[in-house]
Design a protein around this motif. Sequence first.
Motif, PDB file in Angstrom:
ATOM      1  N   CYS A  55       0.846  -1.188   0.000  1.00  0.00           N
ATOM      2  CA  CYS A  55       0.000   0.000   0.000  1.00  0.00           C
ATOM      3  C   CYS A  55       0.887   1.246   0.000  1.00  0.00           C
ATOM      4  O   CYS A  55       1.866   1.314   0.750  1.00  0.00           O
ATOM      5  CB  CYS A  55      -0.890  -0.015   1.241  1.00  0.00           C
ATOM      6  SG  CYS A  55      -1.977   1.409   1.366  1.00  0.00           S
ATOM      7  N   HIS A  57       0.213   4.091   1.147  1.00  0.00           N
ATOM      8  CA  HIS A  57       0.017   4.934   2.327  1.00  0.00           C
ATOM      9  C   HIS A  57       1.140   4.679   3.330  1.00  0.00           C
ATOM     10  O   HIS A  57       2.030   5.517   3.496  1.00  0.00           O
ATOM     11  CB  HIS A  57      -1.361   4.675   2.950  1.00  0.00           C
ATOM     12  CG  HIS A  57      -1.625   5.486   4.176  1.00  0.00           C
ATOM     13  ND1 HIS A  57      -2.276   4.981   5.265  1.00  0.00           N
ATOM     14  CD2 HIS A  57      -1.310   6.779   4.481  1.00  0.00           C
ATOM     15  CE1 HIS A  57      -2.365   5.922   6.193  1.00  0.00           C
ATOM     16  NE2 HIS A  57      -1.794   7.027   5.744  1.00  0.00           N
ATOM     17  N   GLN A  58       1.141   3.496   3.954  1.00  0.00           N
ATOM     18  CA  GLN A  58       2.198   3.184   4.921  1.00  0.00           C
ATOM     19  C   GLN A  58       2.767   1.787   4.737  1.00  0.00           C
ATOM     20  O   GLN A  58       3.364   1.235   5.655  1.00  0.00           O
ATOM     21  CB  GLN A  58       1.681   3.369   6.348  1.00  0.00           C
ATOM     22  CG  GLN A  58       1.426   4.830   6.683  1.00  0.00           C
ATOM     23  CD  GLN A  58       0.988   5.033   8.125  1.00  0.00           C
ATOM     24  OE1 GLN A  58       0.772   4.100   8.890  1.00  0.00           O
ATOM     25  NE2 GLN A  58       0.825   6.290   8.500  1.00  0.00           N
ATOM     26  N   GLY A  59       2.568   1.209   3.564  1.00  0.00           N
ATOM     27  CA  GLY A  59       3.271  -0.025   3.215  1.00  0.00           C
ATOM     28  C   GLY A  59       2.642  -1.331   3.649  1.00  0.00           C
ATOM     29  O   GLY A  59       3.312  -2.369   3.657  1.00  0.00           O
ATOM     30  N   ALA A  60       1.366  -1.339   3.990  1.00  0.00           N
ATOM     31  CA  ALA A  60       0.721  -2.593   4.394  1.00  0.00           C
ATOM     32  C   ALA A  60       0.720  -3.593   3.244  1.00  0.00           C
ATOM     33  O   ALA A  60       0.619  -3.208   2.083  1.00  0.00           O
ATOM     34  CB  ALA A  60      -0.721  -2.322   4.815  1.00  0.00           C
ATOM     35  N   CYS A  92      -7.338  -1.565   1.870  1.00  0.00           N
ATOM     36  CA  CYS A  92      -6.152  -1.945   2.632  1.00  0.00           C
ATOM     37  C   CYS A  92      -6.525  -2.398   4.050  1.00  0.00           C
ATOM     38  O   CYS A  92      -7.381  -1.795   4.693  1.00  0.00           O
ATOM     39  CB  CYS A  92      -5.213  -0.739   2.692  1.00  0.00           C
ATOM     40  SG  CYS A  92      -3.728  -1.043   3.660  1.00  0.00           S
ATOM     41  N   TRP A  94      -4.941  -2.017   6.770  1.00  0.00           N
ATOM     42  CA  TRP A  94      -4.502  -1.148   7.867  1.00  0.00           C
ATOM     43  C   TRP A  94      -5.406   0.066   8.053  1.00  0.00           C
ATOM     44  O   TRP A  94      -5.951   0.290   9.118  1.00  0.00           O
ATOM     45  CB  TRP A  94      -3.048  -0.692   7.648  1.00  0.00           C
ATOM     46  CG  TRP A  94      -2.042  -1.783   7.923  1.00  0.00           C
ATOM     47  CD1 TRP A  94      -2.309  -3.088   8.220  1.00  0.00           C
ATOM     48  CD2 TRP A  94      -0.623  -1.651   7.926  1.00  0.00           C
ATOM     49  NE1 TRP A  94      -1.140  -3.774   8.388  1.00  0.00           N
ATOM     50  CE2 TRP A  94      -0.089  -2.937   8.219  1.00  0.00           C
ATOM     51  CE3 TRP A  94       0.252  -0.593   7.683  1.00  0.00           C
ATOM     52  CZ2 TRP A  94       1.287  -3.160   8.287  1.00  0.00           C
ATOM     53  CZ3 TRP A  94       1.614  -0.816   7.755  1.00  0.00           C
ATOM     54  CH2 TRP A  94       2.120  -2.094   8.064  1.00  0.00           C
ATOM     55  N   HIS A  95      -5.596   0.896   7.019  1.00  0.00           N
ATOM     56  CA  HIS A  95      -6.392   2.127   7.182  1.00  0.00           C
ATOM     57  C   HIS A  95      -7.477   2.257   6.118  1.00  0.00           C
ATOM     58  O   HIS A  95      -8.011   3.338   5.901  1.00  0.00           O
ATOM     59  CB  HIS A  95      -5.480   3.359   7.160  1.00  0.00           C
ATOM     60  CG  HIS A  95      -4.253   3.217   8.012  1.00  0.00           C
ATOM     61  ND1 HIS A  95      -3.008   2.956   7.490  1.00  0.00           N
ATOM     62  CD2 HIS A  95      -4.105   3.237   9.346  1.00  0.00           C
ATOM     63  CE1 HIS A  95      -2.130   2.845   8.482  1.00  0.00           C
ATOM     64  NE2 HIS A  95      -2.764   2.997   9.618  1.00  0.00           N
ATOM     65  N   LEU A  96      -7.751   1.167   5.428  1.00  0.00           N
ATOM     66  CA  LEU A  96      -8.899   1.044   4.517  1.00  0.00           C
ATOM     67  C   LEU A  96      -8.844   1.939   3.280  1.00  0.00           C
ATOM     68  O   LEU A  96      -9.888   2.217   2.676  1.00  0.00           O
ATOM     69  CB  LEU A  96     -10.216   1.280   5.278  1.00  0.00           C
ATOM     70  CG  LEU A  96     -10.464   0.315   6.443  1.00  0.00           C
ATOM     71  CD1 LEU A  96     -11.757   0.680   7.167  1.00  0.00           C
ATOM     72  CD2 LEU A  96     -10.519  -1.126   5.959  1.00  0.00           C
ATOM     73  N   TRP A  97      -7.668   2.389   2.872  1.00  0.00           N
ATOM     74  CA  TRP A  97      -7.604   3.080   1.583  1.00  0.00           C
ATOM     75  C   TRP A  97      -8.036   2.083   0.518  1.00  0.00           C
ATOM     76  O   TRP A  97      -7.625   0.910   0.535  1.00  0.00           O
ATOM     77  CB  TRP A  97      -6.181   3.558   1.281  1.00  0.00           C
ATOM     78  CG  TRP A  97      -5.775   4.797   2.025  1.00  0.00           C
ATOM     79  CD1 TRP A  97      -6.250   5.238   3.223  1.00  0.00           C
ATOM     80  CD2 TRP A  97      -4.788   5.737   1.608  1.00  0.00           C
ATOM     81  NE1 TRP A  97      -5.621   6.401   3.586  1.00  0.00           N
ATOM     82  CE2 TRP A  97      -4.718   6.729   2.607  1.00  0.00           C
ATOM     83  CE3 TRP A  97      -3.955   5.846   0.499  1.00  0.00           C
ATOM     84  CZ2 TRP A  97      -3.839   7.814   2.526  1.00  0.00           C
ATOM     85  CZ3 TRP A  97      -3.088   6.918   0.408  1.00  0.00           C
ATOM     86  CH2 TRP A  97      -3.040   7.898   1.415  1.00  0.00           C
TER      87      TRP A  97
END
Length: 129
Positions: A55, A57-60, A92, A94-97
Amino acid sequence: MSRENSSTDGRDDGFTRVASAAEIPEGEGVGFDVGGIEVAVFNAGDGFHAISNRCAHQGAPLCKAGEEKINAEDTWTGTRGGVDAESKTVSCPWHLWSWDLETGEHEASGKRIGTFDCKVEDGDVLVRI
Ligand code: FES
């Protein structure tokens, strides 16, 4: 789930076999290492889609979207993220992007992750980096 696969099995079209189609159930994804690139392959019901497994965003690891959370008993959902077959997106864990499985785009941020050619031949899922 994650696996390693860096062989083209003697193919000359640039595609690499990553799994049999039956190994990736509808609505789920599996992560693969294809020639050193982390790829997530999702079965969205209408077919298979290959995108970056990280991802932006932060790599999930996107291949874990929809998996059961380890603390699910104490939370209001048992899983996090997942494939939406209707919109052809994966959210995602982690944060649902939400990432478009065909374009790799996250509409709200304008960020984009890699997408790769993906097809099924003789029951095998093939990816081209
Ligand atoms: S790491 Fe994917 S939405 Fe934050």
